[in-house]
Design a protein around this motif. Structure first.
Motif, mmCIF file in Angstrom:
data_model
loop_
_atom_site.group_PDB
_atom_site.id
_atom_site.type_symbol
_atom_site.label_atom_id
_atom_site.label_comp_id
_atom_site.label_asym_id
_atom_site.label_seq_id
_atom_site.Cartn_x
_atom_site.Cartn_y
_atom_site.Cartn_z
ATOM 1 N N UNK A 80 0.890 -1.067 -0.015
ATOM 2 C CA UNK A 80 0.109 -0.023 -0.058
ATOM 3 C C UNK A 80 0.990 1.257 -0.178
ATOM 4 N N UNK A 81 1.451 1.656 -0.997
ATOM 5 C CA UNK A 81 2.505 2.581 -1.133
ATOM 6 C C UNK A 81 1.978 3.998 -0.564
ATOM 7 N N UNK A 82 0.537 4.179 -0.728
ATOM 8 C CA UNK A 82 0.214 5.493 -0.373
ATOM 9 C C UNK A 82 0.215 5.698 1.156
ATOM 10 N N UNK A 83 0.095 4.332 1.855
ATOM 11 C CA UNK A 83 0.423 4.419 3.495
ATOM 12 C C UNK A 83 1.775 3.928 3.768
ATOM 13 N N UNK A 84 2.574 3.519 2.909
ATOM 14 C CA UNK A 84 4.028 3.065 3.108
ATOM 15 C C UNK A 84 3.738 1.858 4.233
ATOM 16 N N UNK A 85 2.620 0.912 3.617
ATOM 17 C CA UNK A 85 2.436 -0.097 4.458
ATOM 18 C C UNK A 85 2.615 -1.476 3.736
ATOM 19 N N UNK A 86 3.140 -2.669 4.371
ATOM 20 C CA UNK A 86 3.270 -3.819 3.777
ATOM 21 C C UNK A 86 4.601 -3.788 3.016
ATOM 22 N N UNK A 87 5.767 -3.607 3.629
ATOM 23 C CA UNK A 87 6.734 -3.601 2.805
ATOM 24 C C UNK A 87 7.124 -4.991 2.141
ATOM 25 N N UNK A 105 -10.328 -4.258 -1.622
ATOM 26 C CA UNK A 105 -9.615 -3.732 -2.725
ATOM 27 C C UNK A 105 -8.155 -3.616 -2.331
ATOM 28 N N UNK A 106 -8.005 -3.098 -0.939
ATOM 29 C CA UNK A 106 -6.560 -3.000 -0.285
ATOM 30 C C UNK A 106 -6.071 -4.551 -0.402
ATOM 31 N N UNK A 107 -6.834 -5.476 0.226
ATOM 32 C CA UNK A 107 -6.126 -6.841 0.337
ATOM 33 C C UNK A 107 -5.638 -7.186 -1.207
ATOM 34 N N UNK A 108 -6.632 -6.980 -2.125
ATOM 35 C CA UNK A 108 -6.316 -7.400 -3.413
ATOM 36 C C UNK A 108 -5.248 -6.867 -4.114
ATOM 37 N N UNK A 109 -4.858 -5.524 -3.799
ATOM 38 C CA UNK A 109 -3.717 -4.726 -4.294
ATOM 39 C C UNK A 109 -2.465 -5.243 -3.652
ATOM 40 N N UNK A 110 -2.558 -5.665 -2.465
ATOM 41 C CA UNK A 110 -1.317 -6.323 -1.624
ATOM 42 C C UNK A 110 -1.085 -7.728 -2.365
ATOM 43 N N UNK A 111 -2.285 -8.581 -2.387
ATOM 44 C CA UNK A 111 -2.023 -9.764 -3.095
ATOM 45 C C UNK A 111 -1.304 -9.634 -4.410
ATOM 46 N N UNK A 112 -1.760 -8.664 -5.424
ATOM 47 C CA UNK A 112 -1.232 -8.733 -6.748
ATOM 48 C C UNK A 112 0.099 -8.303 -6.568
ATOM 49 N N UNK A 113 0.539 -7.341 -5.921
ATOM 50 C CA UNK A 113 2.051 -6.933 -5.891
ATOM 51 C C UNK A 113 2.827 -8.140 -5.272
ATOM 52 N N UNK A 114 2.258 -8.745 -4.281
ATOM 53 C CA UNK A 114 3.079 -9.966 -3.675
ATOM 54 C C UNK A 114 3.189 -11.272 -4.478
ATOM 55 N N UNK A 115 2.169 -11.384 -5.294
ATOM 56 C CA UNK A 115 2.266 -12.444 -6.493
ATOM 57 C C UNK A 115 3.269 -12.279 -7.327
ATOM 58 N N UNK A 116 3.586 -11.044 -7.774
ATOM 59 C CA UNK A 116 4.471 -10.517 -8.730
ATOM 60 C C UNK A 116 5.768 -10.866 -8.285
ATOM 61 N N UNK A 117 6.172 -10.451 -6.896
ATOM 62 C CA UNK A 117 7.396 -10.819 -6.326
ATOM 63 C C UNK A 117 7.610 -12.099 -5.962
#
Length: 67
Positions: A18-25, A51-63
């Motif tokens: 969550x870049x706007x919160x700088x959360x979940x590095x 929506x936030x959970x999906x955003x985190x999951x998408x980014x994590x899946x790519x990494x």
């Protein structure tokens, strides 16, 4: 590996779930897996939107390489 405050502060916004919160590095796959787990917990507690959970999951899946 634990992420020190100095190392966390040095990360770019794009390294966070969550870049706007700088959360979940997510500087690496280990942190990405952890972010997915923590996001699921917070979603189940009602502290994170779907929506936030999906955003985190998408980014994590790519990494992680699961995408």
């Amino acid at each position: 590996m634990e992420l020190s405050t100095e190392a966390r502060n040095a990360l770019t916004d794009s390294a966070f779930g969550l870049p706007h919160k700088r959360a979940y590095p997510m500087p690496d796959a280990s942190h990405a897996r952890n972010a997915k787990a923590r996001a699921a917990e917070e979603f189940n507690r009602g502290n994170l939107s779907s929506a936030e959970k999906a955003q985190i999951d998408r980014k994590a899946d790519v990494i992680i390489g699961a995408a």
